[in-house]
Write an enzyme that holds these catalytic residues in place. Structure first.
Site, PDB file in Angstrom:
ATOM      1  N   LYS A  85      10.429   7.673  13.229  1.00 33.40           N
ATOM      2  CA  LYS A  85      10.861   8.341  14.449  1.00 33.40           C
ATOM      3  C   LYS A  85      11.779   7.438  15.264  1.00 33.40           C
ATOM      4  O   LYS A  85      11.480   6.268  15.482  1.00 33.40           O
ATOM      5  CB  LYS A  85       9.644   8.731  15.293  1.00 33.40           C
ATOM      6  CG  LYS A  85       8.732   9.726  14.588  1.00 33.40           C
ATOM      7  CD  LYS A  85       7.466   9.996  15.370  1.00 33.40           C
ATOM      8  CE  LYS A  85       6.568  10.973  14.607  1.00 33.40           C
ATOM      9  NZ  LYS A  85       5.286  11.209  15.300  1.00 33.40           N
ATOM     10  N   LYS A  87      11.517   9.665  20.606  1.00 34.44           N
ATOM     11  CA  LYS A  87      10.236  10.307  20.351  1.00 34.44           C
ATOM     12  C   LYS A  87       9.148   9.523  21.080  1.00 34.44           C
ATOM     13  O   LYS A  87       8.901   8.356  20.788  1.00 34.44           O
ATOM     14  CB  LYS A  87       9.931  10.347  18.856  1.00 34.44           C
ATOM     15  CG  LYS A  87      11.071  10.842  17.967  1.00 34.44           C
ATOM     16  CD  LYS A  87      11.393  12.299  18.188  1.00 34.44           C
ATOM     17  CE  LYS A  87      12.304  12.855  17.102  1.00 34.44           C
ATOM     18  NZ  LYS A  87      13.676  12.270  17.082  1.00 34.44           N
ATOM     19  N   GLU A  97      14.235  15.888   9.896  1.00 33.55           N
ATOM     20  CA  GLU A  97      15.443  16.344  10.572  1.00 33.55           C
ATOM     21  C   GLU A  97      16.129  15.189  11.265  1.00 33.55           C
ATOM     22  O   GLU A  97      15.484  14.275  11.785  1.00 33.55           O
ATOM     23  CB  GLU A  97      15.115  17.447  11.576  1.00 33.55           C
ATOM     24  CG  GLU A  97      14.079  17.067  12.625  1.00 33.55           C
ATOM     25  CD  GLU A  97      13.875  18.176  13.644  1.00 33.55           C
ATOM     26  OE1 GLU A  97      13.993  19.345  13.266  1.00 33.55           O
ATOM     27  OE2 GLU A  97      13.618  17.848  14.805  1.00 33.55           O
ATOM     28  N   ASP A 135       0.902   4.154   1.409  1.00 34.49           N
ATOM     29  CA  ASP A 135       1.241   4.701   2.723  1.00 34.49           C
ATOM     30  C   ASP A 135       2.198   3.788   3.475  1.00 34.49           C
ATOM     31  O   ASP A 135       3.082   4.255   4.204  1.00 34.49           O
ATOM     32  CB  ASP A 135      -0.021   4.929   3.554  1.00 34.49           C
ATOM     33  CG  ASP A 135      -0.912   6.023   2.995  1.00 34.49           C
ATOM     34  OD1 ASP A 135      -0.383   6.954   2.362  1.00 34.49           O
ATOM     35  OD2 ASP A 135      -2.140   5.939   3.170  1.00 34.49           O
ATOM     36  N   LYS A 136       2.018   2.487   3.317  1.00 31.74           N
ATOM     37  CA  LYS A 136       2.912   1.554   4.000  1.00 31.74           C
ATOM     38  C   LYS A 136       4.295   1.499   3.355  1.00 31.74           C
ATOM     39  O   LYS A 136       5.298   1.259   4.029  1.00 31.74           O
ATOM     40  CB  LYS A 136       2.277   0.161   4.025  1.00 31.74           C
ATOM     41  CG  LYS A 136       1.294  -0.019   5.161  1.00 31.74           C
ATOM     42  CD  LYS A 136       2.029  -0.075   6.477  1.00 31.74           C
ATOM     43  CE  LYS A 136       1.286   0.693   7.542  1.00 31.74           C
ATOM     44  NZ  LYS A 136       2.115   1.092   8.666  1.00 31.74           N
ATOM     45  N   ASP A 178      -1.869   5.893  -6.239  1.00 31.20           N
ATOM     46  CA  ASP A 178      -2.238   6.878  -5.226  1.00 31.20           C
ATOM     47  C   ASP A 178      -0.979   7.272  -4.480  1.00 31.20           C
ATOM     48  O   ASP A 178      -0.091   6.438  -4.251  1.00 31.20           O
ATOM     49  CB  ASP A 178      -3.271   6.282  -4.268  1.00 31.20           C
ATOM     50  CG  ASP A 178      -3.927   7.323  -3.375  1.00 31.20           C
ATOM     51  OD1 ASP A 178      -3.709   8.522  -3.612  1.00 31.20           O
ATOM     52  OD2 ASP A 178      -4.654   6.932  -2.453  1.00 31.20           O
ATOM     53  N   ALA A 179      -0.867   8.516  -4.091  1.00 33.58           N
ATOM     54  CA  ALA A 179       0.294   8.959  -3.330  1.00 33.58           C
ATOM     55  C   ALA A 179       0.298   8.331  -1.942  1.00 33.58           C
ATOM     56  O   ALA A 179      -0.756   8.050  -1.370  1.00 33.58           O
ATOM     57  CB  ALA A 179       0.297  10.483  -3.218  1.00 33.58           C
ATOM     58  N   HIS A 230       0.857  -1.187   0.000  1.00 36.04           N
ATOM     59  CA  HIS A 230       0.000   0.000   0.000  1.00 36.04           C
ATOM     60  C   HIS A 230       0.898   1.244   0.000  1.00 36.04           C
ATOM     61  O   HIS A 230       1.919   1.274   0.694  1.00 36.04           O
ATOM     62  CB  HIS A 230      -0.901  -0.011   1.234  1.00 36.04           C
ATOM     63  CG  HIS A 230      -1.902   1.086   1.255  1.00 36.04           C
ATOM     64  ND1 HIS A 230      -1.575   2.378   1.621  1.00 36.04           N
ATOM     65  CD2 HIS A 230      -3.230   1.113   0.963  1.00 36.04           C
ATOM     66  CE1 HIS A 230      -2.645   3.145   1.562  1.00 36.04           C
ATOM     67  NE2 HIS A 230      -3.673   2.399   1.155  1.00 36.04           N
ATOM     68  N   LYS A 233      -5.698  -4.326   0.385  1.00 33.93           N
ATOM     69  CA  LYS A 233      -6.368  -3.925   1.616  1.00 33.93           C
ATOM     70  C   LYS A 233      -7.312  -5.052   2.030  1.00 33.93           C
ATOM     71  O   LYS A 233      -7.833  -5.782   1.183  1.00 33.93           O
ATOM     72  CB  LYS A 233      -7.170  -2.639   1.415  1.00 33.93           C
ATOM     73  CG  LYS A 233      -6.357  -1.443   0.973  1.00 33.93           C
ATOM     74  CD  LYS A 233      -7.222  -0.217   0.761  1.00 33.93           C
ATOM     75  CE  LYS A 233      -7.573   0.442   2.071  1.00 33.93           C
ATOM     76  NZ  LYS A 233      -8.233   1.763   1.871  1.00 33.93           N
ATOM     77  N   ASP A 284       6.007   9.680  20.920  1.00 35.26           N
ATOM     78  CA  ASP A 284       4.936   9.178  20.063  1.00 35.26           C
ATOM     79  C   ASP A 284       5.101   7.687  19.826  1.00 35.26           C
ATOM     80  O   ASP A 284       4.120   6.938  19.784  1.00 35.26           O
ATOM     81  CB  ASP A 284       4.950   9.896  18.702  1.00 35.26           C
ATOM     82  CG  ASP A 284       4.225  11.222  18.735  1.00 35.26           C
ATOM     83  OD1 ASP A 284       3.426  11.438  19.664  1.00 35.26           O
ATOM     84  OD2 ASP A 284       4.453  12.047  17.837  1.00 35.26           O
ATOM     85  N   ARG A 289       0.024   7.753   7.766  1.00 38.80           N
ATOM     86  CA  ARG A 289      -1.403   7.882   7.479  1.00 38.80           C
ATOM     87  C   ARG A 289      -2.205   6.633   7.832  1.00 38.80           C
ATOM     88  O   ARG A 289      -3.416   6.603   7.625  1.00 38.80           O
ATOM     89  CB  ARG A 289      -1.626   8.214   5.995  1.00 38.80           C
ATOM     90  CG  ARG A 289      -1.352   9.655   5.674  1.00 38.80           C
ATOM     91  CD  ARG A 289      -2.116  10.138   4.460  1.00 38.80           C
ATOM     92  NE  ARG A 289      -1.793   9.418   3.244  1.00 38.80           N
ATOM     93  CZ  ARG A 289      -2.076   9.868   2.029  1.00 38.80           C
ATOM     94  NH1 ARG A 289      -2.694  11.034   1.882  1.00 38.80           N
ATOM     95  NH2 ARG A 289      -1.757   9.170   0.965  1.00 38.80           N
ATOM     96  N   LYS A 290      -1.558   5.604   8.349  1.00 39.15           N
ATOM     97  CA  LYS A 290      -2.274   4.375   8.691  1.00 39.15           C
ATOM     98  C   LYS A 290      -2.086   4.036  10.167  1.00 39.15           C
ATOM     99  O   LYS A 290      -1.780   2.909  10.546  1.00 39.15           O
ATOM    100  CB  LYS A 290      -1.788   3.225   7.803  1.00 39.15           C
ATOM    101  CG  LYS A 290      -2.248   3.360   6.354  1.00 39.15           C
ATOM    102  CD  LYS A 290      -3.756   3.244   6.231  1.00 39.15           C
ATOM    103  CE  LYS A 290      -4.257   3.471   4.814  1.00 39.15           C
ATOM    104  NZ  LYS A 290      -4.264   4.900   4.442  1.00 39.15           N
ATOM    105  N   GLU A 344      10.157  11.784   7.181  1.00 37.77           N
ATOM    106  CA  GLU A 344       8.881  11.659   6.483  1.00 37.77           C
ATOM    107  C   GLU A 344       9.137  11.285   5.029  1.00 37.77           C
ATOM    108  O   GLU A 344      10.102  11.752   4.425  1.00 37.77           O
ATOM    109  CB  GLU A 344       8.100  12.975   6.537  1.00 37.77           C
ATOM    110  CG  GLU A 344       7.964  13.590   7.924  1.00 37.77           C
ATOM    111  CD  GLU A 344       7.107  12.762   8.868  1.00 37.77           C
ATOM    112  OE1 GLU A 344       6.375  11.884   8.387  1.00 37.77           O
ATOM    113  OE2 GLU A 344       7.173  13.000  10.085  1.00 37.77           O
ATOM    114  N   PHE A 385      -8.337  -3.684 -10.597  1.00 33.58           N
ATOM    115  CA  PHE A 385      -7.320  -3.071  -9.731  1.00 33.58           C
ATOM    116  C   PHE A 385      -5.941  -3.447 -10.275  1.00 33.58           C
ATOM    117  O   PHE A 385      -5.186  -4.158  -9.636  1.00 33.58           O
ATOM    118  CB  PHE A 385      -7.517  -3.582  -8.301  1.00 33.58           C
ATOM    119  CG  PHE A 385      -6.692  -2.867  -7.244  1.00 33.58           C
ATOM    120  CD1 PHE A 385      -5.847  -1.816  -7.531  1.00 33.58           C
ATOM    121  CD2 PHE A 385      -6.784  -3.278  -5.912  1.00 33.58           C
ATOM    122  CE1 PHE A 385      -5.099  -1.187  -6.554  1.00 33.58           C
ATOM    123  CE2 PHE A 385      -6.043  -2.663  -4.916  1.00 33.58           C
ATOM    124  CZ  PHE A 385      -5.199  -1.615  -5.246  1.00 33.58           C
TER     125      PHE A 385
END
Length: 406
Positions: free
Chosen positions: A286, A290, A57, A18-19, A259-260, A16, A176, A292, A265-266, A44, A251
Protein backbone atom coordinates in the site's frame (compact mmCIF):
# COMPACT_ATOMS: atom_id res chain seq x y z
CA UNK A 1 -2.61 -5.27 35.39
CA UNK A 2 -0.91 -8.57 36.07
CA UNK A 3 2.72 -8.18 37.09
CA UNK A 4 3.92 -11.79 36.76
CA UNK A 5 3.08 -13.90 33.73
CA UNK A 6 4.40 -15.67 30.63
CA UNK A 7 4.10 -14.01 27.22
CA UNK A 8 5.00 -15.24 23.73
CA UNK A 9 5.64 -13.63 20.35
CA UNK A 10 6.74 -15.09 17.03
CA UNK A 11 8.55 -13.87 13.95
CA UNK A 12 9.06 -15.24 10.45
CA UNK A 13 12.05 -14.86 8.14
CA UNK A 14 12.30 -12.99 4.85
CA UNK A 15 11.99 -16.39 3.14
CA UNK A 16 8.65 -17.30 4.72
CA UNK A 17 6.10 -17.49 1.86
CA UNK A 18 3.91 -14.73 3.31
CA UNK A 19 6.93 -12.50 3.77
CA UNK A 20 8.08 -13.20 0.21
CA UNK A 21 4.66 -11.91 -0.86
CA UNK A 22 4.97 -8.82 1.37
CA UNK A 23 8.40 -7.96 0.01
CA UNK A 24 7.25 -8.35 -3.60
CA UNK A 25 4.25 -6.10 -2.97
CA UNK A 26 6.45 -3.45 -1.39
CA UNK A 27 8.98 -3.75 -4.22
CA UNK A 28 6.14 -2.70 -6.53
CA UNK A 29 5.24 0.19 -4.18
CA UNK A 30 8.87 1.37 -4.23
CA UNK A 31 9.13 1.07 -8.01
CA UNK A 32 6.05 3.23 -8.50
CA UNK A 33 6.89 5.83 -5.83
CA UNK A 34 10.33 6.27 -7.42
CA UNK A 35 8.53 7.22 -10.63
CA UNK A 36 5.73 9.28 -9.07
CA UNK A 37 5.76 10.18 -5.33
CA UNK A 38 1.98 10.62 -5.56
CA UNK A 39 1.38 7.17 -7.08
CA UNK A 40 -1.56 5.13 -5.82
CA UNK A 41 -0.73 1.49 -5.20
CA UNK A 42 -2.67 -1.41 -3.72
CA UNK A 43 -0.69 -4.48 -4.74
CA UNK A 44 -1.48 -7.99 -3.51
CA UNK A 45 0.84 -10.93 -4.16
CA UNK A 46 0.29 -14.70 -4.20
CA UNK A 47 3.28 -17.01 -4.12
CA UNK A 48 3.18 -20.78 -4.57
CA UNK A 49 5.20 -23.52 -6.24
CA UNK A 50 7.12 -21.79 -9.05
CA UNK A 51 4.49 -19.10 -9.42
CA UNK A 52 4.01 -15.44 -8.46
CA UNK A 53 0.72 -13.63 -9.12
CA UNK A 54 0.11 -9.89 -8.68
CA UNK A 55 -3.33 -8.32 -8.35
CA UNK A 56 -4.65 -4.94 -7.30
CA UNK A 57 -5.14 -1.38 -8.47
CA UNK A 58 -2.67 1.35 -9.30
CA UNK A 59 -2.38 4.84 -10.75
CA UNK A 60 0.52 7.20 -11.39
CA UNK A 61 2.33 9.46 -13.82
CA UNK A 62 4.70 7.50 -16.02
CA UNK A 63 3.14 4.27 -14.72
CA UNK A 64 -0.51 3.84 -15.64
CA UNK A 65 -2.57 6.70 -17.05
CA UNK A 66 -5.78 6.86 -19.07
CA UNK A 67 -6.12 3.10 -19.00
CA UNK A 68 -2.67 2.45 -20.46
CA UNK A 69 0.63 1.21 -19.08
CA UNK A 70 3.58 3.50 -19.74
CA UNK A 71 6.20 2.04 -22.05
CA UNK A 72 8.56 -0.41 -20.36
CA UNK A 73 6.80 -0.44 -16.97
CA UNK A 74 5.50 -4.00 -17.27
CA UNK A 75 9.03 -5.26 -17.83
CA UNK A 76 10.26 -3.20 -14.88
CA UNK A 77 7.61 -4.73 -12.61
CA UNK A 78 8.65 -8.27 -13.51
CA UNK A 79 12.33 -7.39 -13.09
CA UNK A 80 11.65 -5.94 -9.61
CA UNK A 81 9.71 -9.06 -8.60
CA UNK A 82 12.43 -11.45 -9.78
CA UNK A 83 15.17 -9.36 -8.17
CA UNK A 84 13.31 -9.49 -4.84
CA UNK A 85 13.12 -13.29 -4.93
CA UNK A 86 16.78 -13.50 -5.95
CA UNK A 87 17.83 -11.22 -3.08
CA UNK A 88 15.96 -13.40 -0.60
CA UNK A 89 17.88 -16.38 -1.93
CA UNK A 90 15.43 -18.70 -3.69
CA UNK A 91 17.18 -20.87 -6.26
CA UNK A 92 15.33 -24.12 -5.55
CA UNK A 93 13.64 -26.57 -7.89
CA UNK A 94 10.23 -25.65 -6.48
CA UNK A 95 10.81 -21.89 -6.43
CA UNK A 96 13.58 -20.22 -8.44
CA UNK A 97 13.86 -16.52 -9.16
CA UNK A 98 14.71 -17.12 -12.82
CA UNK A 99 12.11 -19.72 -13.71
CA UNK A 100 8.90 -19.12 -11.73
CA UNK A 101 5.79 -18.33 -13.76
CA UNK A 102 4.85 -14.66 -13.39
CA UNK A 103 1.36 -13.21 -13.81
CA UNK A 104 0.65 -9.47 -13.50
CA UNK A 105 -3.03 -8.64 -12.93
CA UNK A 106 -2.65 -5.06 -11.68
CA UNK A 107 -5.16 -2.61 -13.15
CA UNK A 108 -6.19 1.04 -12.87
CA UNK A 109 -7.59 2.47 -9.66
CA UNK A 110 -11.36 2.79 -9.40
CA UNK A 111 -12.52 6.29 -10.36
CA UNK A 112 -15.06 6.15 -7.53
CA UNK A 113 -12.29 5.68 -4.98
CA UNK A 114 -10.13 8.35 -6.58
CA UNK A 115 -12.86 11.01 -6.45
CA UNK A 116 -13.28 10.55 -2.71
CA UNK A 117 -9.61 10.41 -1.86
CA UNK A 118 -7.91 12.95 -4.14
CA UNK A 119 -7.28 16.53 -3.10
CA UNK A 120 -9.23 19.01 -5.24
CA UNK A 121 -10.29 22.65 -4.94
CA UNK A 122 -11.09 23.38 -1.30
CA UNK A 123 -11.25 19.67 -0.49
CA UNK A 124 -8.33 18.20 1.42
CA UNK A 125 -7.11 14.74 0.53
CA UNK A 126 -9.33 12.16 2.19
CA UNK A 127 -8.44 8.87 3.83
CA UNK A 128 -8.08 5.99 1.39
CA UNK A 129 -10.39 3.78 3.43
CA UNK A 130 -12.26 3.59 6.71
CA UNK A 131 -10.69 1.76 9.62
CA UNK A 132 -8.93 1.79 12.95
CA UNK A 133 -5.16 1.84 13.44
CA UNK A 134 -3.05 1.27 16.55
CA UNK A 135 0.41 2.29 17.68
CA UNK A 136 2.26 0.95 20.70
CA UNK A 137 5.49 1.45 22.61
CA UNK A 138 6.99 -0.02 25.77
CA UNK A 139 10.21 0.63 27.65
CA UNK A 140 11.05 -3.12 27.77
CA UNK A 141 13.77 -2.73 25.12
CA UNK A 142 15.94 0.14 23.84
CA UNK A 143 13.89 0.18 20.64
CA UNK A 144 10.62 0.47 22.59
CA UNK A 145 9.28 -2.89 21.38
CA UNK A 146 7.92 -5.81 23.41
CA UNK A 147 10.90 -7.97 24.36
CA UNK A 148 9.31 -11.19 23.10
CA UNK A 149 8.91 -9.79 19.59
CA UNK A 150 12.21 -7.93 19.64
CA UNK A 151 14.21 -11.11 20.32
CA UNK A 152 12.12 -13.18 17.90
CA UNK A 153 13.05 -10.75 15.12
CA UNK A 154 16.71 -10.54 16.11
CA UNK A 155 17.11 -14.34 16.10
CA UNK A 156 15.94 -14.60 12.50
CA UNK A 157 17.84 -11.52 11.37
CA UNK A 158 21.04 -13.06 12.70
CA UNK A 159 20.31 -16.35 10.93
CA UNK A 160 19.60 -14.51 7.67
CA UNK A 161 22.89 -12.61 7.95
CA UNK A 162 24.74 -15.88 8.47
CA UNK A 163 22.93 -17.50 5.54
CA UNK A 164 23.70 -14.65 3.16
CA UNK A 165 27.28 -14.51 4.44
CA UNK A 166 27.66 -18.28 4.01
CA UNK A 167 28.78 -18.58 7.63
CA UNK A 168 27.04 -21.97 7.82
CA UNK A 169 26.21 -24.37 4.95
CA UNK A 170 22.81 -25.65 6.00
CA UNK A 171 20.41 -22.69 6.24
CA UNK A 172 17.72 -22.13 3.59
CA UNK A 173 15.50 -19.01 3.38
CA UNK A 174 12.31 -20.12 5.15
CA UNK A 175 12.28 -19.94 8.97
CA UNK A 176 10.13 -19.11 12.00
CA UNK A 177 11.03 -18.22 15.57
CA UNK A 178 9.09 -18.00 18.83
CA UNK A 179 10.14 -16.57 22.18
CA UNK A 180 8.35 -17.06 25.52
CA UNK A 181 9.53 -14.86 28.38
CA UNK A 182 8.65 -14.82 32.06
CA UNK A 183 7.70 -11.39 33.40
CA UNK A 184 8.08 -10.47 37.04
CA UNK A 185 6.78 -7.15 38.30
CA UNK A 186 6.06 -6.31 34.68
CA UNK A 187 9.68 -6.81 33.59
CA UNK A 188 10.98 -9.65 31.36
CA UNK A 189 13.51 -11.66 33.38
CA UNK A 190 14.10 -15.03 31.66
CA UNK A 191 13.21 -17.21 28.71
CA UNK A 192 11.02 -20.21 29.44
CA UNK A 193 10.78 -21.47 25.84
CA UNK A 194 12.64 -20.78 22.58
CA UNK A 195 11.61 -22.23 19.22
CA UNK A 196 13.15 -22.10 15.74
CA UNK A 197 11.95 -24.01 12.72
CA UNK A 198 14.29 -23.45 9.80
CA UNK A 199 14.37 -24.84 6.30
CA UNK A 200 17.62 -26.72 5.90
CA UNK A 201 19.88 -28.41 3.36
CA UNK A 202 19.48 -32.10 2.59
CA UNK A 203 20.20 -34.45 5.46
CA UNK A 204 20.25 -31.97 8.36
CA UNK A 205 17.62 -33.84 10.36
CA UNK A 206 17.52 -36.83 12.66
CA UNK A 207 14.48 -39.06 12.64
CA UNK A 208 16.21 -42.36 12.02
CA UNK A 209 15.00 -42.58 8.43
CA UNK A 210 17.15 -43.08 5.35
CA UNK A 211 18.92 -39.83 4.48
CA UNK A 212 18.85 -38.39 7.98
CA UNK A 213 22.11 -37.61 9.72
CA UNK A 214 22.32 -37.18 13.50
CA UNK A 215 25.69 -35.43 13.31
CA UNK A 216 24.41 -32.91 10.77
CA UNK A 217 21.29 -32.24 12.84
CA UNK A 218 23.45 -31.68 15.92
CA UNK A 219 25.51 -29.14 13.95
CA UNK A 220 22.34 -27.27 12.99
CA UNK A 221 20.88 -27.44 16.49
CA UNK A 222 24.12 -26.30 18.15
CA UNK A 223 24.28 -23.35 15.75
CA UNK A 224 20.70 -22.25 16.54
CA UNK A 225 21.26 -22.60 20.28
CA UNK A 226 24.37 -20.45 19.87
CA UNK A 227 22.25 -17.78 18.16
CA UNK A 228 19.81 -17.88 21.09
CA UNK A 229 22.67 -17.22 23.51
CA UNK A 230 24.10 -14.44 21.34
CA UNK A 231 20.79 -12.61 20.92
CA UNK A 232 19.12 -12.88 24.32
CA UNK A 233 20.49 -11.01 27.35
CA UNK A 234 22.97 -12.86 29.53
CA UNK A 235 21.18 -14.97 32.11
CA UNK A 236 17.86 -15.16 30.23
CA UNK A 237 18.53 -18.73 29.10
CA UNK A 238 18.63 -21.11 32.07
CA UNK A 239 18.76 -24.87 32.58
CA UNK A 240 14.96 -24.79 32.72
CA UNK A 241 14.52 -23.07 29.34
CA UNK A 242 12.79 -25.37 26.88
CA UNK A 243 14.55 -25.25 23.52
CA UNK A 244 13.02 -26.64 20.32
CA UNK A 245 14.88 -26.66 17.00
CA UNK A 246 12.87 -28.03 14.06
CA UNK A 247 10.44 -29.88 16.32
CA UNK A 248 8.63 -31.47 13.35
CA UNK A 249 11.91 -33.22 12.50
CA UNK A 250 12.50 -32.47 8.81
CA UNK A 251 12.12 -29.16 6.96
CA UNK A 252 13.73 -29.47 3.52
CA UNK A 253 10.73 -28.31 1.46
CA UNK A 254 9.92 -24.72 2.38
CA UNK A 255 9.05 -21.29 1.13
CA UNK A 256 6.35 -20.90 -1.53
CA UNK A 257 7.00 -24.49 -2.65
CA UNK A 258 6.04 -25.76 0.80
CA UNK A 259 3.08 -23.44 1.42
CA UNK A 260 1.33 -20.64 -0.44
CA UNK A 261 2.09 -17.08 0.59
CA UNK A 262 -0.16 -14.01 0.55
CA UNK A 263 0.44 -10.34 1.23
CA UNK A 264 -0.74 -9.20 4.65
CA UNK A 265 -1.02 -12.47 6.53
CA UNK A 266 1.67 -11.65 9.10
CA UNK A 267 0.28 -8.42 10.53
CA UNK A 268 1.01 -9.36 14.16
CA UNK A 269 4.61 -10.16 13.27
CA UNK A 270 4.74 -6.80 11.45
CA UNK A 271 3.58 -4.85 14.51
CA UNK A 272 3.79 -5.78 18.22
CA UNK A 273 3.74 -9.56 18.47
CA UNK A 274 0.31 -9.64 20.09
CA UNK A 275 1.26 -7.30 22.94
CA UNK A 276 -1.02 -4.55 21.57
CA UNK A 277 -4.23 -4.37 19.53
CA UNK A 278 -4.18 -4.40 15.73
CA UNK A 279 -6.71 -2.65 13.52
CA UNK A 280 -6.68 -5.51 11.01
CA UNK A 281 -5.31 -3.70 7.98
CA UNK A 282 -2.07 -4.92 6.40
CA UNK A 283 0.74 -2.51 5.53
CA UNK A 284 2.67 -4.05 2.65
CA UNK A 285 1.63 -3.32 -0.91
CA UNK A 286 0.00 0.00 0.00
CA UNK A 287 1.21 3.49 -0.85
CA UNK A 288 1.31 5.97 2.08
CA UNK A 289 -2.02 7.60 1.21
CA UNK A 290 -3.56 4.42 2.62
CA UNK A 291 -4.17 5.08 6.32
CA UNK A 292 -3.87 1.38 7.10
CA UNK A 293 -0.18 2.03 6.67
CA UNK A 294 0.50 5.72 7.29
CA UNK A 295 -1.80 6.13 10.30
CA UNK A 296 -0.38 2.99 11.93
CA UNK A 297 3.08 4.46 11.41
CA UNK A 298 2.16 7.80 12.94
CA UNK A 299 0.39 6.09 15.85
CA UNK A 300 3.60 4.17 16.58
CA UNK A 301 5.57 7.43 16.24
CA UNK A 302 3.39 9.22 18.78
CA UNK A 303 3.31 6.30 21.23
CA UNK A 304 7.09 5.91 21.06
CA UNK A 305 7.61 9.60 21.79
CA UNK A 306 5.23 9.45 24.76
CA UNK A 307 7.27 6.62 26.32
CA UNK A 308 10.61 8.16 25.33
CA UNK A 309 9.51 11.39 27.05
CA UNK A 310 9.03 9.48 30.30
CA UNK A 311 5.29 10.14 30.35
CA UNK A 312 4.51 6.41 30.61
CA UNK A 313 6.19 3.03 30.58
CA UNK A 314 3.67 1.72 28.06
CA UNK A 315 1.44 3.55 25.60
CA UNK A 316 -1.21 2.45 23.11
CA UNK A 317 -2.72 4.93 20.65
CA UNK A 318 -5.76 4.35 18.46
CA UNK A 319 -6.78 6.43 15.43
CA UNK A 320 -9.88 6.02 13.26
CA UNK A 321 -10.77 7.30 9.79
CA UNK A 322 -13.60 7.33 7.26
CA UNK A 323 -12.95 6.99 3.53
CA UNK A 324 -12.74 10.36 1.80
CA UNK A 325 -12.62 12.29 5.11
CA UNK A 326 -9.35 14.02 5.96
CA UNK A 327 -9.47 14.45 9.74
CA UNK A 328 -9.43 11.39 12.01
CA UNK A 329 -12.72 10.57 13.68
CA UNK A 330 -11.04 9.77 16.99
CA UNK A 331 -7.75 9.73 18.87
CA UNK A 332 -7.45 7.57 21.98
CA UNK A 333 -4.47 7.21 24.33
CA UNK A 334 -4.09 4.39 26.86
CA UNK A 335 -1.14 4.54 29.27
CA UNK A 336 -1.96 1.17 30.89
CA UNK A 337 -1.82 2.64 34.42
CA UNK A 338 1.87 3.45 33.92
CA UNK A 339 1.51 7.15 33.11
CA UNK A 340 2.90 10.12 34.98
CA UNK A 341 0.23 12.43 33.49
CA UNK A 342 -3.42 12.20 32.53
CA UNK A 343 -3.87 10.45 29.17
CA UNK A 344 -6.49 13.07 28.23
CA UNK A 345 -3.76 15.74 28.31
CA UNK A 346 -1.69 13.75 25.84
CA UNK A 347 -4.75 13.30 23.61
CA UNK A 348 -5.18 17.07 23.55
CA UNK A 349 -1.52 17.84 22.83
CA UNK A 350 -0.63 15.30 20.13
CA UNK A 351 -2.80 16.80 17.33
CA UNK A 352 -1.10 20.16 17.93
CA UNK A 353 2.29 18.54 17.24
CA UNK A 354 1.38 16.33 14.29
CA UNK A 355 -1.31 17.04 11.70
CA UNK A 356 -3.19 13.74 11.54
CA UNK A 357 -4.76 14.04 8.09
CA UNK A 358 -3.40 11.60 5.49
CA UNK A 359 -1.49 14.39 3.77
CA UNK A 360 -0.27 15.81 7.08
CA UNK A 361 1.04 12.42 8.18
CA UNK A 362 2.86 11.85 4.89
CA UNK A 363 4.47 15.27 4.98
CA UNK A 364 5.49 15.06 8.64
CA UNK A 365 7.01 11.59 8.28
CA UNK A 366 8.22 12.09 4.69
CA UNK A 367 6.52 8.93 3.50
CA UNK A 368 6.30 9.57 -0.26
CA UNK A 369 9.61 7.82 -0.90
CA UNK A 370 10.60 4.35 -2.10
CA UNK A 371 11.51 3.06 1.36
CA UNK A 372 9.04 0.25 1.91
CA UNK A 373 10.59 -3.02 0.79
CA UNK A 374 12.99 -2.88 3.73
CA UNK A 375 10.01 -2.67 6.11
CA UNK A 376 8.52 -5.91 4.82
CA UNK A 377 10.56 -8.38 6.89
CA UNK A 378 11.56 -8.43 10.59
CA UNK A 379 8.94 -5.88 11.58
CA UNK A 380 7.93 -2.37 10.62
CA UNK A 381 8.84 -0.95 14.04
CA UNK A 382 11.81 -0.88 16.39
CA UNK A 383 14.33 -1.06 13.56
CA UNK A 384 17.03 1.03 11.99
CA UNK A 385 17.02 1.62 8.25
CA UNK A 386 19.42 3.00 5.70
CA UNK A 387 19.88 6.67 6.56
CA UNK A 388 16.76 7.93 8.31
CA UNK A 389 14.18 6.11 6.21
CA UNK A 390 12.05 4.90 9.13
CA UNK A 391 11.05 8.36 10.25
CA UNK A 392 8.26 6.97 12.45
CA UNK A 393 10.99 5.64 14.75
CA UNK A 394 12.32 9.12 15.55
CA UNK A 395 11.87 10.53 19.04
CA UNK A 396 11.92 14.18 17.96
CA UNK A 397 8.65 15.05 19.73
CA UNK A 398 10.03 14.40 23.20
CA UNK A 399 10.96 17.97 24.10
CA UNK A 400 7.73 19.39 22.66
CA UNK A 401 5.65 16.87 24.58
CA UNK A 402 7.39 17.65 27.85
CA UNK A 403 7.04 21.41 27.32
CA UNK A 404 3.37 21.18 26.34
CA UNK A 405 2.38 19.00 29.29
CA UNK A 406 4.57 20.54 31.97
Amino acid sequence: MRESYLFTSESVSEGHPDKVADQISDAVVDLFLAKDPQARVACETLTTTNKVVLAGEIRGRGIYEDGQWAEGVLDEIEAAVRHTVKRIGYEQDGFHWQTFDFSNNLHGQSAHIAQGVDESGNKDEGAGDQGIMFGYATDETPDFLPATLYYSHRILERMAQDRHGKVVPFLEPDAKSQVTLAYENGVPVRATALVVSTQHALGYYDDGSEGSDAAKYKELRDYVVGVFHDVLPQGFITDETKIYVNPTGRFEIGGPDGDAGLTGRKIIVDTYGGAAPHGGGAFSGKDPTKVDRSAAYVARYMAKNVVAAGLAKRCTIQLSYAIGIAEPLSLYVDLHETGTVDAAKIEAVLPTLVKLTPKGIREHLQLNKPIYQQTASYGHFGRKADGDAFTWERTDLVDQLKAAIA
